[in-house]
Design an enzyme around this catalytic site. Structure first.
Site, short mmCIF file in Angstrom:
data_model
loop_
_atom_site.label_atom_id
_atom_site.label_comp_id
_atom_site.label_asym_id
_atom_site.label_seq_id
_atom_site.Cartn_x
_atom_site.Cartn_y
_atom_site.Cartn_z
N ARG A 158 0.83 -1.22 0.00
CA ARG A 158 0.00 0.00 0.00
C ARG A 158 0.86 1.26 0.00
NH1 ARG A 158 -6.02 0.18 1.85
NH2 ARG A 158 -5.56 2.34 1.38
N TYR A 172 -10.28 6.19 -11.24
CA TYR A 172 -11.35 7.14 -10.93
C TYR A 172 -11.17 7.67 -9.52
CZ TYR A 172 -13.60 2.86 -9.00
OH TYR A 172 -13.87 1.69 -8.35
N MET A 174 -12.74 9.10 -5.93
CA MET A 174 -13.99 8.94 -5.16
C MET A 174 -13.91 9.60 -3.80
SD MET A 174 -14.21 5.00 -3.83
CE MET A 174 -15.43 5.36 -2.58
N HIS A 199 -16.45 -4.56 2.90
CA HIS A 199 -15.87 -4.09 1.63
C HIS A 199 -14.65 -4.94 1.26
CE1 HIS A 199 -13.94 -1.22 -1.16
NE2 HIS A 199 -12.84 -1.54 -0.51
N GLN A 212 -5.60 -3.58 -6.81
CA GLN A 212 -6.17 -2.27 -6.50
C GLN A 212 -5.17 -1.46 -5.70
OE1 GLN A 212 -6.23 -3.29 -3.38
NE2 GLN A 212 -7.62 -2.13 -2.10
N SER A 250 -20.03 1.38 -0.52
CA SER A 250 -20.20 2.12 -1.78
C SER A 250 -21.66 2.52 -1.98
CB SER A 250 -19.73 1.26 -2.96
OG SER A 250 -18.34 1.05 -2.87
O1 76R Z 1 -7.69 -6.33 4.29
C1 76R Z 1 -7.44 -5.16 4.67
O2 76R Z 1 -7.18 -4.82 5.81
C2 76R Z 1 -7.51 -4.06 3.64
C3 76R Z 1 -8.83 -3.99 3.10
C4 76R Z 1 -9.17 -2.77 2.31
C5 76R Z 1 -9.21 -1.45 2.72
C6 76R Z 1 -8.85 -0.87 4.06
C7 76R Z 1 -9.61 -2.80 0.94
C8 76R Z 1 -9.67 -3.96 0.18
N1 76R Z 1 -9.93 -1.55 0.55
C9 76R Z 1 -9.68 -0.68 1.60
C10 76R Z 1 -9.86 0.70 1.62
MN1 76R Z 1 -10.83 -1.02 -1.20
N2 76R Z 1 -11.59 -0.47 -2.99
C11 76R Z 1 -12.20 0.73 -3.28
C12 76R Z 1 -12.80 0.63 -4.57
O3 76R Z 1 -15.89 1.47 -6.84
C13 76R Z 1 -16.12 1.43 -5.62
O4 76R Z 1 -17.28 1.21 -5.18
C14 76R Z 1 -15.02 1.65 -4.62
C15 76R Z 1 -13.62 1.71 -5.21
C16 76R Z 1 -12.51 -0.63 -5.08
C17 76R Z 1 -12.92 -1.19 -6.42
C18 76R Z 1 -11.76 -1.31 -4.07
C19 76R Z 1 -11.24 -2.61 -4.19
N3 76R Z 1 -11.00 0.92 -0.55
C20 76R Z 1 -10.48 1.43 0.60
C21 76R Z 1 -10.73 2.85 0.64
C22 76R Z 1 -10.28 3.81 1.75
C23 76R Z 1 -11.42 3.91 2.71
C24 76R Z 1 -11.15 4.74 3.94
O5 76R Z 1 -10.00 4.85 4.39
O6 76R Z 1 -12.16 5.30 4.46
C25 76R Z 1 -11.41 3.16 -0.51
C26 76R Z 1 -11.86 4.53 -0.97
C27 76R Z 1 -11.58 1.94 -1.25
C28 76R Z 1 -12.23 1.85 -2.46
N4 76R Z 1 -10.56 -2.94 -1.84
C29 76R Z 1 -9.97 -3.98 -1.16
C30 76R Z 1 -10.69 -3.34 -3.17
C31 76R Z 1 -10.15 -4.68 -3.30
C32 76R Z 1 -10.07 -5.46 -4.62
C33 76R Z 1 -9.72 -5.08 -2.05
C34 76R Z 1 -9.08 -6.40 -1.66
C35 76R Z 1 -7.59 -6.21 -1.75
C36 76R Z 1 -6.81 -7.43 -1.35
O7 76R Z 1 -7.04 -7.96 -0.25
O8 76R Z 1 -5.95 -7.82 -2.16
#
Ligand code: 76R
Length: 276
Positions: A158, A172, A174, A199, A212, A250
């Site tokens: 990260r 994109y 957000m 999520h 991502q 979302s």
């Molecule tokens: O496992 C963990 O501890 C980390 C999990 C995780 C976090 C904290 C995670 C996993 N995301 C995190 C944070 Mn995400 N993510 C998005 C989008 O289009 C949409 O509706 C949203 C856009 C996608 C497609 C996506 C994909 N994520 C965030 C945050 C910050 C939030 C905050 O701090 O308030 C955003 C804005 C966000 C948005 N997320 C994952 C993914 C995917 C594919 C994962 C799994 C990653 C993995 O485990 O390899």
């Protein structure tokens, strides 16, 4: 007068700066250049890309954009904002004046997440309560060691990501909604954490298909995060974004900016694709 001309580096305490840069090509201007001038311009951009990619802790993705929203895109990751700013100005001018016109750009930083599962949480919730392991047992200790290793890799990714050359790139911006009862920022931490766990569960089902990178941009740009998704198949981009729309985080809270889809290409093929 203080003649100290040292530039003060702007390196974050942790993480890197990230710029997404999107350009239109002015083919009218390009047509005015001679064959020699065009070759020089392409050599100039190629050398600059080589220099950027040879800079320590610095990555540059180059891609052709689908649809006339833009033609050419770069994603630049580097620690120092001064360096990012210098490269960004050079990239804009690299094919000569008036050839590349910026159409959209985004500034963000890599960040770790406040919702990441902690060691204590994993030990209590998953190992003790979930799997019935007792602290101190061989199984418990080795599961915890595995967790430590996985999380160290995850946090490193990260903050200091090395992105693969997968062909499809989606970007994109957000934000999380801040209106009425749907104000993300007025929810207690525990509730946000619970929602984010849902999520992440959805996200993890795309492991190996979607890479991502979420970069933070509060105070840096219009939205709160930049979302960069890399994939080998555009259907995985379409389906993760669709599936996330049903996820409460979302569905209730996400607001999106414009979407850009690009294709990462080696520079020679990129020039050909862009009709340069
Ligand atoms: O496992 C963990 O501890 C980390 C999990 C995780 C976090 C904290 C995670 C996993 N995301 C995190 C944070 Mn995400 N993510 C998005 C989008 O289009 C949409 O509706 C949203 C856009 C996608 C497609 C996506 C994909 N994520 C965030 C945050 C910050 C939030 C905050 O701090 O308030 C955003 C804005 C966000 C948005 N997320 C994952 C993914 C995917 C594919 C994962 C799994 C990653 C993995 O485990 O390899």
């Amino acid at each position: 007068m203080n003649e100290d001309r040292q530039i003060h580096p702007l390196v974050p305490r942790e993480g890197w700066h990230v710029m997404h840069l999107f350009y239109h090509i002015d083919h009218g201007q390009w047509a005015l250049l001679s064959g020699e001038e065009r070759r020089e311009a392409k050599t100039n951009l190629t050398e600059l890309v080589g220099e950027i990619r040879a800079t320590p802790d610095t990555h540059l993705l180059a891609f052709s954009i689908a649809t006339p929203k833009a033609d050419l895109g770069f994603m630049l990751l580097t620690p120092d904002l001064q360096v990012a700013n210098q490269y960004e100005k050079q990239l804009s001018l690299s094919l000569g004046p008036d050839i590349l016109t910026p159409v959209y750009s985004y500034l963000s930083q890599t960040e770790s997440s406040e919702y990441t599962t902690t060691r204590e949480q994993y030990a209590e919730e998953t190992l003790v309560a979930g799997k019935g392991l007792s602290p101190g047992s061989h199984e418990y200790e080795s599961a915890l060691a595995e967790f430590d290793e996985r999380m160290a890799g995850y946090i490193r990714h990260r903050l200091y990501p090395v992105l693969p050359d997968w062909p499809a790139i989606c970007f994109y911006p957000m934000s999380k909604r801040r209106s009425g009862t749907d104000n993300w920022y007025s929810l207690p931490f525990e509730e946000r954490k619970k929602l984010m766990a849902g999520h992440a569960r959805t996200g993890r089902t795309y492991s190996g298909r979607i890479l991502q990178l979420i970069t933070g941009s509060t105070g840096l740009d219009e939205h709160e995060w930049g979302v960069t998704l890399l994939a080998k198949d555009t259907i995985d981009i379409k389906s993760i974004v669709y599936e996330m729309r049903f996820d409460e985080v979302s569905a209730r809270f996400a607001e999106f900016g414009d979407f850009y889809i690009g294709m990462q290409l080696p520079l020679d093929l990129l020039f050909r694709r862009l009709c340069l």
